[in-house]
Motif scaffolding. Sequence first.
Motif: not given
Length: 163
Positions: A39-50
């Motif tokens: 359930g832990e998020a790696l990234f969310h919608v809208g996050d910067t793609a780095d």
Amino acid sequence: MDYLEAVKVLRGIPLFSKLDSSKLKLLAFASQYLTYDDGEALFHVGDTADCAYLIDEGEAVILAENEDREIEVGVLGRHEIFGEMAIFRSSPRIATIRAKGCLKVMRIEGDMFLSMVTENPDVALEVMRALSDKIALALESYEKMDEKVRALQSVSGTSGKAP
């Protein structure tokens, strides 16, 4: 995971299997090996793609946002890479990714990933194949969903269009 084990993991992945040892070592050295809990998020919608991610063990769920809830739209598994499309497009993330169970990934910095793709034709070809597969699967999923919507509309007697 130690450095030599990371090189071994990378060598076993079709995307990077044709890289010479020095480039695999550089990639392993420049990447982070991370573990996520269920359930832990790696990234969310809208996050910067780095960065891009490569799954070593486990699965990740692709989630789209609809109003205040997340809807599962796909599952990624071992040796799949994700997050690369936003790097290529220089755009924010278009989905949320969460671990499904215990998830172990290699996090590859965006600049390093782009360098590996642009400097190595074999890697570029594998990335193009993977992206083509993703586009084909997305289109197939859309078509199936569209069929279901049309079937529901015909049962309910609505066209889905405003009067």
